[in-house]
Write an enzyme that holds these catalytic residues in place. Sequence first.
Site, PDB file in Angstrom:
ATOM      1  N   GLY A 107     -32.921   2.005 -12.984  1.00 25.30           N
ATOM      2  CA  GLY A 107     -33.455   2.468 -11.702  1.00 25.30           C
ATOM      3  C   GLY A 107     -34.589   3.465 -11.896  1.00 25.30           C
ATOM      4  O   GLY A 107     -35.182   3.543 -12.965  1.00 25.30           O
TER       5      GLY A 107
ATOM      6  N   HIS B 281     -40.586   2.161 -11.477  1.00 20.42           N
ATOM      7  CA  HIS B 281     -42.019   2.445 -11.360  1.00 20.42           C
ATOM      8  C   HIS B 281     -42.781   1.135 -11.549  1.00 20.42           C
ATOM      9  O   HIS B 281     -42.167   0.067 -11.662  1.00 20.42           O
ATOM     10  CB  HIS B 281     -42.435   3.495 -12.393  1.00 20.42           C
ATOM     11  CG  HIS B 281     -41.926   3.214 -13.782  1.00 20.42           C
ATOM     12  ND1 HIS B 281     -42.356   2.139 -14.533  1.00 20.42           N
ATOM     13  CD2 HIS B 281     -40.995   3.850 -14.538  1.00 20.42           C
ATOM     14  CE1 HIS B 281     -41.738   2.140 -15.690  1.00 20.42           C
ATOM     15  NE2 HIS B 281     -40.894   3.155 -15.721  1.00 20.42           N
TER      16      HIS B 281
ATOM     17  N   GLY C 143     -44.142  -0.143 -14.039  1.00 30.49           N
ATOM     18  CA  GLY C 143     -43.772  -0.867 -15.263  1.00 30.49           C
ATOM     19  C   GLY C 143     -42.601  -1.806 -14.991  1.00 30.49           C
ATOM     20  O   GLY C 143     -42.626  -2.987 -15.345  1.00 30.49           O
ATOM     21  N   HIS C 144     -41.571  -1.271 -14.327  1.00 31.06           N
ATOM     22  CA  HIS C 144     -40.425  -2.115 -13.954  1.00 31.06           C
ATOM     23  C   HIS C 144     -40.878  -3.234 -13.007  1.00 31.06           C
ATOM     24  O   HIS C 144     -40.435  -4.371 -13.112  1.00 31.06           O
ATOM     25  CB  HIS C 144     -39.355  -1.301 -13.225  1.00 31.06           C
ATOM     26  CG  HIS C 144     -38.716  -0.214 -14.039  1.00 31.06           C
ATOM     27  ND1 HIS C 144     -38.936   1.111 -13.800  1.00 31.06           N
ATOM     28  CD2 HIS C 144     -37.852  -0.265 -15.074  1.00 31.06           C
ATOM     29  CE1 HIS C 144     -38.211   1.849 -14.641  1.00 31.06           C
ATOM     30  NE2 HIS C 144     -37.553   1.029 -15.439  1.00 31.06           N
TER      31      HIS C 144
ATOM     32  N   GLN D 191     -24.763   5.513 -22.874  1.00 30.46           N
ATOM     33  CA  GLN D 191     -25.931   5.509 -23.766  1.00 30.46           C
ATOM     34  C   GLN D 191     -26.640   6.867 -23.796  1.00 30.46           C
ATOM     35  O   GLN D 191     -27.662   7.015 -24.447  1.00 30.46           O
ATOM     36  CB  GLN D 191     -26.906   4.387 -23.414  1.00 30.46           C
ATOM     37  CG  GLN D 191     -27.678   4.580 -22.122  1.00 30.46           C
ATOM     38  CD  GLN D 191     -28.539   3.376 -21.788  1.00 30.46           C
ATOM     39  OE1 GLN D 191     -28.039   2.281 -21.514  1.00 30.46           O
ATOM     40  NE2 GLN D 191     -29.846   3.557 -21.827  1.00 30.46           N
TER      41      GLN D 191
ATOM     42  N   LYS E 153     -42.111  -1.519 -24.217  1.00 33.24           N
ATOM     43  CA  LYS E 153     -42.171  -0.055 -24.316  1.00 33.24           C
ATOM     44  C   LYS E 153     -40.983   0.455 -25.139  1.00 33.24           C
ATOM     45  O   LYS E 153     -41.100   1.418 -25.884  1.00 33.24           O
ATOM     46  CB  LYS E 153     -42.147   0.558 -22.922  1.00 33.24           C
ATOM     47  CG  LYS E 153     -42.317   2.034 -23.010  1.00 33.24           C
ATOM     48  CD  LYS E 153     -41.855   2.751 -21.802  1.00 33.24           C
ATOM     49  CE  LYS E 153     -41.678   4.195 -22.187  1.00 33.24           C
ATOM     50  NZ  LYS E 153     -40.338   4.658 -21.905  1.00 33.24           N
TER      51      LYS E 153
ATOM     52  N   GLN F 132     -35.234  -1.247 -28.755  1.00 31.67           N
ATOM     53  CA  GLN F 132     -34.199  -1.839 -27.892  1.00 31.67           C
ATOM     54  C   GLN F 132     -34.376  -3.354 -27.809  1.00 31.67           C
ATOM     55  O   GLN F 132     -33.414  -4.118 -27.940  1.00 31.67           O
ATOM     56  CB  GLN F 132     -34.302  -1.219 -26.507  1.00 31.67           C
ATOM     57  CG  GLN F 132     -33.460  -1.884 -25.449  1.00 31.67           C
ATOM     58  CD  GLN F 132     -33.470  -1.100 -24.156  1.00 31.67           C
ATOM     59  OE1 GLN F 132     -32.746  -0.118 -24.028  1.00 31.67           O
ATOM     60  NE2 GLN F 132     -34.278  -1.515 -23.197  1.00 31.67           N
TER      61      GLN F 132
ATOM     62  N   VAL G 216     -46.552  -1.337 -19.750  1.00 30.56           N
ATOM     63  CA  VAL G 216     -47.452  -1.020 -18.632  1.00 30.56           C
ATOM     64  C   VAL G 216     -47.791   0.470 -18.725  1.00 30.56           C
ATOM     65  O   VAL G 216     -46.899   1.302 -18.904  1.00 30.56           O
ATOM     66  CB  VAL G 216     -46.766  -1.334 -17.285  1.00 30.56           C
ATOM     67  CG1 VAL G 216     -47.639  -0.909 -16.121  1.00 30.56           C
ATOM     68  CG2 VAL G 216     -46.432  -2.822 -17.207  1.00 30.56           C
TER      69      VAL G 216
ATOM     70  N   SER H 180     -43.068   5.670 -17.291  1.00 25.44           N
ATOM     71  CA  SER H 180     -41.670   5.942 -17.642  1.00 25.44           C
ATOM     72  C   SER H 180     -41.017   6.735 -16.522  1.00 25.44           C
ATOM     73  O   SER H 180     -41.653   7.605 -15.902  1.00 25.44           O
ATOM     74  CB  SER H 180     -41.603   6.766 -18.939  1.00 25.44           C
ATOM     75  OG  SER H 180     -40.302   7.306 -19.102  1.00 25.44           O
TER      76      SER H 180
HETATM   77  P1  AMP Z   1     -35.166   1.623 -18.091  1.00 25.24           P
HETATM   78  O1  AMP Z   1     -34.902   1.637 -16.636  1.00 25.24           O
HETATM   79  O2  AMP Z   1     -36.043   2.735 -18.551  1.00 25.24           O
HETATM   80  O3  AMP Z   1     -33.920   1.452 -18.905  1.00 25.24           O
HETATM   81  O4  AMP Z   1     -36.031   0.320 -18.364  1.00 25.24           O
HETATM   82  C1  AMP Z   1     -35.623  -0.936 -17.905  1.00 25.24           C
HETATM   83  C2  AMP Z   1     -36.505  -1.983 -18.509  1.00 25.24           C
HETATM   84  O5  AMP Z   1     -37.855  -1.724 -18.123  1.00 25.24           O
HETATM   85  C3  AMP Z   1     -36.494  -1.976 -20.057  1.00 25.24           C
HETATM   86  O6  AMP Z   1     -36.556  -3.307 -20.526  1.00 25.24           O
HETATM   87  C4  AMP Z   1     -37.741  -1.200 -20.380  1.00 25.24           C
HETATM   88  O7  AMP Z   1     -38.275  -1.527 -21.654  1.00 25.24           O
HETATM   89  C5  AMP Z   1     -38.663  -1.665 -19.273  1.00 25.24           C
HETATM   90  N1  AMP Z   1     -39.751  -0.700 -19.077  1.00 25.24           N
HETATM   91  C6  AMP Z   1     -39.666   0.610 -18.758  1.00 25.24           C
HETATM   92  N2  AMP Z   1     -40.887   1.169 -18.711  1.00 25.24           N
HETATM   93  C7  AMP Z   1     -41.777   0.182 -19.010  1.00 25.24           C
HETATM   94  C8  AMP Z   1     -43.201   0.123 -19.146  1.00 25.24           C
HETATM   95  N3  AMP Z   1     -43.966   1.197 -18.972  1.00 25.24           N
HETATM   96  N4  AMP Z   1     -43.753  -1.057 -19.468  1.00 25.24           N
HETATM   97  C9  AMP Z   1     -42.995  -2.163 -19.674  1.00 25.24           C
HETATM   98  N5  AMP Z   1     -41.645  -2.177 -19.566  1.00 25.24           N
HETATM   99  C10 AMP Z   1     -41.051  -1.019 -19.243  1.00 25.24           C
END
Ligand code: AMP
Length: 282
Positions: free
Chosen positions: A32, A35, A37-38, A65, A153, A157, A180, A189
Amino acid sequence: MVSGMKYLQTIDAVRRWREGCQGKIVFVPTMGALHHGHETLIRHARRIAGKGGAVVVSIFVNPIQFGPKEDFSAYPRPIESDLEVCRRAGANAVFNPSPEEMYANGRSVFVDEDSLSTTLCGRSRAGHFRGVCTVVAKLFLIVSPTHAVFGEKDWQQLAIIRRMVGDLNFPIKIIGSPTVREKDGLAASSRNVYLTPEERSLAPKIHDALVAASHLKSPESILRAVVRDISKIPGARIDYVEAVDAATLQPLKNRATEGRLASAVFLGKARLIDNIGLPPLS
Ligand code: AMP
């Protein structure tokens, strides 16, 4: 509930929804605080699913985690705007379980990857990837997708999830989606909100340092240059800077194979990770 998109909070509800799906089921796991990127990841999933398929996003801040001194409680949880992002990007369903729904008391089974997880972030975040693999394996078994999209990013993982899916024979195709960035190069992020305006203005220098060094010939000279440049950023504290083989995450010996230049840097309260490609030099 956001109209036209299912909002699911229980495992049973996801399974019932899944039974009615046809075609590709493309899954985007997230914590959640979504942004752009998501949003790009969800749009990528939408393209893969096509008209006949379905896109499902999970929103779950996974307690196991986070280390005891990490930001689990402080992690932002803006569910209403998250649902709006999912709807706008074309998701068909959002799974937003409570920690109690995901983790029964007295649980004792975990998924542990014990090679790729020992490097990079695994060194400074004990148990982090065990938490990630466990929750992603559970989500895969609950959602039963045909495809899952992860961001580059979080390169480590992505590599670990690929290994888990291979080693445990999950019938799921893993798709990596490019990082992104904001206009100034900072990787988007959810943790960027922890930066003060001054730290935010300095943060893109980390990416600048990675890019500048990526043209050098030897892994040693690359690392020296990145450490030198990041050390000049006021208030920055390096957790690690490493040049690794893109697949095995072992230290890169030379520029003959595909590498990845990865860093984790504390800037104020935020721990910022980033990585870029080190393509083979001819
Ligand atoms: P998170 O919510 O941070 O756990 O991220 C969820 C998914 O979104 C993961 O697969 C992350 O790698 C991806 N993600 C987060 N930020 C970015 C970004 N700036 N660019 C590409 N993927 C992203």
